[in-house]
Design a protein around this motif. Sequence first.
Motif, PDB file in Angstrom:
ATOM      1  N   ARG A   1       0.866  -1.175   0.000  1.00  0.00           N
ATOM      2  CA  ARG A   1       0.000   0.000   0.000  1.00  0.00           C
ATOM      3  C   ARG A   1       0.900   1.221   0.000  1.00  0.00           C
ATOM      4  O   ARG A   1       2.067   1.147   0.401  1.00  0.00           O
ATOM      5  CB  ARG A   1      -0.964  -0.015   1.173  1.00  0.00           C
TER       6      ARG A   1
ATOM      7  N   GLY B   1      -3.384   2.764   4.278  1.00  0.00           N
ATOM      8  CA  GLY B   1      -3.978   2.944   2.958  1.00  0.00           C
ATOM      9  C   GLY B   1      -4.509   1.635   2.393  1.00  0.00           C
ATOM     10  O   GLY B   1      -4.297   0.556   2.934  1.00  0.00           O
ATOM     11  N   GLU B   2      -5.192   1.757   1.292  1.00  0.00           N
ATOM     12  CA  GLU B   2      -5.788   0.597   0.623  1.00  0.00           C
ATOM     13  C   GLU B   2      -4.699  -0.268  -0.019  1.00  0.00           C
ATOM     14  O   GLU B   2      -3.853   0.249  -0.754  1.00  0.00           O
ATOM     15  CB  GLU B   2      -6.741   1.100  -0.469  1.00  0.00           C
ATOM     16  N   PRO B   3      -4.691  -1.575   0.255  1.00  0.00           N
ATOM     17  CA  PRO B   3      -3.742  -2.454  -0.444  1.00  0.00           C
ATOM     18  C   PRO B   3      -4.052  -2.439  -1.944  1.00  0.00           C
ATOM     19  O   PRO B   3      -5.208  -2.517  -2.347  1.00  0.00           O
ATOM     20  CB  PRO B   3      -4.014  -3.837   0.142  1.00  0.00           C
ATOM     21  N   TYR B   4      -3.012  -2.274  -2.762  1.00  0.00           N
ATOM     22  CA  TYR B   4      -3.239  -2.252  -4.203  1.00  0.00           C
ATOM     23  C   TYR B   4      -2.584  -3.411  -4.938  1.00  0.00           C
ATOM     24  O   TYR B   4      -2.906  -3.668  -6.096  1.00  0.00           O
ATOM     25  CB  TYR B   4      -2.811  -0.908  -4.804  1.00  0.00           C
TER      26      TYR B   4
ATOM     27  N   TYR C   1      -1.221  -7.603  -4.076  1.00  0.00           N
ATOM     28  CA  TYR C   1      -0.981  -8.720  -3.167  1.00  0.00           C
ATOM     29  C   TYR C   1       0.101  -9.608  -3.773  1.00  0.00           C
ATOM     30  O   TYR C   1       0.068  -9.911  -4.970  1.00  0.00           O
ATOM     31  CB  TYR C   1      -2.261  -9.544  -2.962  1.00  0.00           C
TER      32      TYR C   1
ATOM     33  N   GLN D   1      -4.713  -5.179  -7.413  1.00  0.00           N
ATOM     34  CA  GLN D   1      -6.084  -4.978  -6.938  1.00  0.00           C
ATOM     35  C   GLN D   1      -6.647  -3.626  -7.351  1.00  0.00           C
ATOM     36  O   GLN D   1      -7.861  -3.461  -7.441  1.00  0.00           O
ATOM     37  CB  GLN D   1      -6.144  -5.105  -5.411  1.00  0.00           C
ATOM     38  N   ASN D   2      -5.762  -2.649  -7.536  1.00  0.00           N
ATOM     39  CA  ASN D   2      -6.210  -1.312  -7.918  1.00  0.00           C
ATOM     40  C   ASN D   2      -5.253  -0.779  -8.984  1.00  0.00           C
ATOM     41  O   ASN D   2      -4.147  -0.346  -8.673  1.00  0.00           O
ATOM     42  CB  ASN D   2      -6.246  -0.388  -6.701  1.00  0.00           C
TER      43      ASN D   2
END
Length: 71
Positions: A15, A20-23, A25, A43-44
Amino acid sequence: MLEVKKTTNVSRFSRVSEGGEPYVYFSATINEDGKSNVAYAIQNEEIFNANEEIFEADRKEFEETVKRLKA
């Protein structure tokens, strides 16, 4: 005939900032013979594209961690 093999699984996520949002993995499987498989899943896409330098540093760190665990 049943054959059982031992593996070690390792995972983490990236992140941009604390909390923050994990983007991305990351995951890895280490077989008992020392062979490994490393993968990542985005993921993002927007956050990933804006932070490729952070991703590359985290990817390298994850791969180094997997190498240390194999030793």
